[in-house]
Design a protein around this motif. Structure first.
Motif, PDB file in Angstrom:
ATOM      1  N   MET A 173      32.288  70.975  -4.752  1.00 34.19           N
ATOM      2  CA  MET A 173      30.937  71.449  -4.633  1.00 34.19           C
ATOM      3  C   MET A 173      30.541  71.482  -3.154  1.00 34.19           C
ATOM      4  N   LYS A 174      29.921  72.565  -2.738  1.00 34.72           N
ATOM      5  CA  LYS A 174      29.468  72.703  -1.362  1.00 34.72           C
ATOM      6  C   LYS A 174      27.952  72.727  -1.342  1.00 34.72           C
ATOM      7  N   ARG A 175      27.398  72.078  -0.303  1.00 40.89           N
ATOM      8  CA  ARG A 175      25.939  72.057  -0.169  1.00 40.89           C
ATOM      9  C   ARG A 175      25.605  72.045   1.317  1.00 40.89           C
ATOM     10  N   ASP A 176      24.733  72.935   1.751  1.00 38.77           N
ATOM     11  CA  ASP A 176      24.324  73.013   3.146  1.00 38.77           C
ATOM     12  C   ASP A 176      23.292  71.919   3.416  1.00 38.77           C
TER      13      ASP A 176
END
Length: 53
Positions: free
Chosen positions: A1-4
């Motif tokens: 999962m990617k999150r800025d």
């Protein structure tokens, strides 16, 4: 999962940008791109180094 998470850590982002800018100033300038002619091979056959004019 990617999150800025840049907005949550704006000071870290700012420090990283400044360090990147300082590092970028230490790089050698880019050289000119050699003029490659279609009638002349870039890499000669046999042993040796390829050269560009």
């Amino acid at each position: 999962m990617k999150r800025d998470i840049a907005s949550e850590h704006s000071e870290v982002v700012k420090q990283m940008a400044l360090r990147h800018q300082a590092w970028e100033q230490t790089l050698a300038p880019l050289g000119e791109i050699p003029n490659v002619r279609a009638d002349r091979p870039i890499i000669p056959t046999g042993h040796g180094w390829a050269t560009a004019e």
